[in-house]
Design an enzyme around this catalytic site. Structure first.
Site, mmCIF file in Angstrom:
data_model
loop_
_atom_site.group_PDB
_atom_site.id
_atom_site.type_symbol
_atom_site.label_atom_id
_atom_site.label_comp_id
_atom_site.label_asym_id
_atom_site.label_seq_id
_atom_site.Cartn_x
_atom_site.Cartn_y
_atom_site.Cartn_z
ATOM 1 N N THR B 44 -28.025 20.827 -26.872
ATOM 2 C CA THR B 44 -28.313 19.761 -27.842
ATOM 3 C C THR B 44 -28.584 20.338 -29.228
ATOM 4 O O THR B 44 -28.175 19.770 -30.243
ATOM 5 C CB THR B 44 -29.544 18.969 -27.359
ATOM 6 O OG1 THR B 44 -29.288 18.507 -26.042
ATOM 7 C CG2 THR B 44 -29.832 17.788 -28.263
ATOM 8 N N HIS B 47 -25.403 20.973 -30.947
ATOM 9 C CA HIS B 47 -24.823 19.742 -31.488
ATOM 10 C C HIS B 47 -25.477 19.372 -32.814
ATOM 11 O O HIS B 47 -24.814 18.951 -33.752
ATOM 12 C CB HIS B 47 -24.993 18.585 -30.491
ATOM 13 C CG HIS B 47 -24.136 18.721 -29.262
ATOM 14 N ND1 HIS B 47 -22.762 18.687 -29.313
ATOM 15 C CD2 HIS B 47 -24.459 18.889 -27.950
ATOM 16 C CE1 HIS B 47 -22.274 18.825 -28.085
ATOM 17 N NE2 HIS B 47 -23.285 18.962 -27.240
#
Lengths: 351, 351, 351, 351
Positions: B44, B47
């Protein structure tokens, strides 16, 4: 005891069914011969009548149809002790092999070698039907006789409703065909708090109310997602019981399923269904269950206990009663939709 | 006690992260301030670094990233009794509201009002991090210190593996990123019989073997469906642990799931996934589970029990260790793939 | 807002209770002050009034009793967001610590550090009661107001009934005090087929029938074991809900429990109970569950869903309604037995 | 194929067993005849040898004993398809009726009409044994041959261990006879964190360590309650696996069971056991399970999966290997205690 009997059969590839005179089945040492009292027509029978693609791949004519029925034991094989002539019975028509992985795990309803009486083997649209003793289900006289002709689909409903928690739960039933309608009544009998239902057909929506649904919506006119979220304070429903097989209904159902809820899928889509797995399953921590047949025989125990105790009213489901000879009339009515469960009496209505 | 600290932050919309000096968080009566020992980079975080579409919708700069970490309690609010300064801790970084339907049902991990430290609130890529006392997890000295920096993803793996029966079960792990790899080790530690794994990357396939997988397949070279069905006598696997988010892998996984099996989905597809619900879920009587986060705090109890008892070897997962200042190096390595879990030390590696 | 209030308290070791004027509780940032509308007397309160051995060991005077109640939020601490002044509420009176093993596992009802409001801390036999916001339960206006004063024991009943399968199950409730009687209604609402009940008191047997029991037996006159085995074809009942704490009733209950059944024990025996573990538990493959309190807060969710949907009629349970000042009258009636649930109104019946 | 065979039988009321020559059993259409390779002596066989009170009530001489065995299929009835001559097999020796309530619910192991081969019907202490095909269990060559002679008690252990959660759980095994010892190994293989064991016999305590127990206590010398509570930070164990049948051990086990834990009882007390239901079961919210036999056939699936995957080392359990003729030697050794599992070879050790 006659040597021959009437039987409603698929005798060749193509549309329609044929009423024939065939030999009464001979039974082996572990079999039971049942004189059929009443038999009911399943949606599957309509597909076979209409000879759709699925039927063409599965059905090997000639075969006698019929897998929803009740009747009286006519005779039993020499090794049979659990029932005797005269007993009033129905039967689980799915035959499991007994030795595959699933059978060994107590999951006989998803046996790897399953065969179905009335689909793969001669069934109950006949004066007599042969059933292995293991699959015979003896019935209590407290259960209304005509209910006993539809235990197969009722078992689907009970299997679906009781596949997860139901007491105090909010429920959405998508699709109010016979099994959807039965599920409404079963859910209410088992303590569900609010039952929502969606159905495009007006007549079925009316019956859904009679079966106990609290809020019945027409997805063509209402916005079920909006209305159900509103009615649940934005949380959604605890349980989705999917009975339509319609991709749109499935997707709507998932949208109103609460985080942590369960979706029990019984309706059969005819194509692949695109699912928003991230929002509808993963982030929700949802549980999705495929439901097939009836648990052998837990579902039968639960179902007959509920019926025997008078906890479920199935009366609104029933349609006409006919002699087996009038099958064309019955299938025509059903193909026009909305006829309820039609019962056919192979040995005549009066007998 | 210093007034300021280093923190790795997203300070504005756009690619990249910024190392800044910010005030040390002040804590309220029910909070705990932790001096971060080691912190690990999650997918994450990549990202968010890359500022993909999801990040653009979710992240509100400025915010300090980091949700995988361990450290020592620096100070506690006046109402905190469960931990004291000096305790070695990690934390559940998902903050639940405590009063929504799911929180009341003990399903706090799918709280309707969830916020995440390191995503929505300043996180652990800093010298200090502020955590509500409820979310602090005190650690046993028997657990290797660096393991404690990756309990967040390990919890995902434990949550997935233990979401259903595992002892004596055959398992397929689709996708061998860190959580997939951890799942292999957890499944073996908990008695799974045969663990299959699929992964396109050669390096990860090698680690999958080290973690205990019995048969590791490359879906680009092998035919996993054929090979796994063969290896299971045609039955398929008891449990599918889906860690890839790849639609093709998901579909392959369902094809080898046995009738009655469970599919636990954790990987996040970026689009809608067409599923053959009839053959893969309904007729199979399968159970599909969405897995999100970690159960609060059952998963933490299970995970630390397994670690404390030395039942799981996570050593093959670890990559480089760096000072927080060297974050560009760390992110670059991870963006090139295959760096294992990189640990960053906000207070310096030696401290 | 007054500075003082009436409160019914145990002010010193010994029999009886005292009505006193005490300061209205001051609340902290996470507390809620509730103006008590109605409060109900529990069997535990009778024990404390009578100062039995258990009371002598547990109660530390002075303390205000009362743990069954409903009322309106008067004021809330600054950190409270879930309720606001004017909300109609009840509360879980068991306070859990939040950090012991059981709390971490989501089993807060068996917290290792449990304290009870109305037992260990000032309770609801008063014009106002202070409750931590976490424990407040907001009530739906669809639920009859007086039902809301007895949610604590109703929660015991729901916890017991729903601790295992109930739909389509045969049930024996041993002991028809208030919780036993509630269990009958809950079991029927949740789809149990046949509910048997045993009770020595004639008045309670009559109410048991009103609550929905199918067969109510007097163990002093009937032979419950024989009659229940007969009525179940020799199989016995699926579920035993033990509400009496009476060793003889417990033993009878186990004798009619079917092999594979579950026995849920809530009644509190005052001594050790000799059990025929071999015949009654081991060879039967039975499951025995200790039931304590209410699941926090699953039971509350289930209970209020059932009440809100109007699935349960509790009317036969209620006895007289009195002002708090008339407590001696209330306790006297209850000590003579059979008064039903007596409600006391600390702020007066009319208000 | 010989017409007669050696068989070890109880031919009359009274102590001892007799080695006789009897006809080889003739099989029906659904039976399997197995040439016994190895057979093992159960504690039950010792009781029958000694002709204790239980034996006097249950055994109807003449009958061939023996219910733990493996062997090769010699011939099969005409309706048998699941196995063929030459297959290596063992068998579930409990025969269920197939039509009672429990059988219908998938709880065949607690069938109301259970009969046991080797107890009620001629068993496996013979050159050949007749088994219904349903009960035959085909074995994988990956499983060590001598392990296959003790699958009956191993199944008891697997049934007990896997009757609840085990991964990451702390476990106490009270009583280290063969099944207790097996349970230790199974629990460790399935991810239990710490396994405690209690046993008075020194030799068995030594084997308990070899099977994987973390802390083995002698209740005659140590204070198991104190030591186990200490080792678990005062919380107690998650699971009690009771294998002794000793009232004192049962009571100690309950004292260290954590609130919310499970007690799985397999050991058979010879008398009624006084239980402190309030403190040990009710206030703890504990779950107590009676464990009998093996689940048919879930336990067999789990057990053979674990063995096939090499997850369990049973080597320390085995004692001597003898020809069937030397049974007096075997029984004498076992009656003196501590001989481990003795294997007898009815067709000779070399064959």
């Amino acid at each position: 005891m006659p040597a021959t009997m009437k039987a409603l059969r698929k005798t060749q590839a193509g549309k329609g069914l044929q009423l024939e005179v065939v030999p009464v089945p001979s039974i082996g040492p572990t079999d039971v011969l049942v004189r059929v009292k009443a038999t009911s027509i399943c949606g599957t029978d309509l597909h076979i009548y209409g000879w759709d693609r699925w039927s063409q791949g599965r059905i090997k004519p000639p075969v006698t149809l019929g897998h929803e029925f009740c009747g009286f034991v006519e005779s039993v094989g020499e090794a049979v002790t659990a029932v005797k002539p005269g007993d009033f019975v129905s039967a689980e028509m799915h035959l499991n092999c007994g030795h595959c992985h699933q059978c060994r795990l107590g999951e006989a309803h998803i046996c790897q070698n399953l065969r179905i009486i009335g689909i793969d083997i001669d069934g109950a649209f006949a004066e007599f039907v042969k059933i292995p003793a293991t699959n015979i289900w003896k019935l209590d006289p407290a259960i209304p006789e005509h209910y006993c002709a539809i235990l197969d689909p009722l078992g689907n409903a009970v299997h679906t409703v009781l596949a997860g928690a139901i007491a105090g739960q909010t429920v959405l039933v998508t699709g109010c065909g016979p099994i959807g309608l039965m599920s409404i009544a079963i859910a209410k009998a088992c303590g569900s708090s609010t039952v929502f239902a969606t159905e495009t057909n007006e007549h079925r929506r009316k019956i859904a109310k009679e079966m106990g649904a609290d809020l019945v919506l027409n997805p063509l006119a209402d916005d079920p997602v909006k209305k159900i979220l509103q009615a649940t304070g934005g949380t959604g429903v605890d349980a989705l019981l999917e009975m339509s097989g319609n991709p749109g209904a499935i997707q709507q159902g998932f949208k109103v399923l609460r985080a942590g809820g369960r979706a029990s899928l019984l309706g059969i889509p005819t194509e692949s269904v695109p699912l928003d797995l991230v929002q509808d399953v993963i982030f929700k921590g949802a549980t999705v269950q495929g439901i097939y047949g009836r648990r052998m025989y837990n579902t039968w125990v639960q179902m007959t206990a509920l019926l025997k105790a008078g906890r479920v009213n199935l009366q609104p489901l029933f349609g006409e009663r006919l002699d087996l000879e009038d099958f064309e009339d019955a299938f025509a009515k059903l193909n026009r939709g909305l006829a309820g469960k039609i019962l056919m009496y192979p040995n005549g209505i009066q007998k």
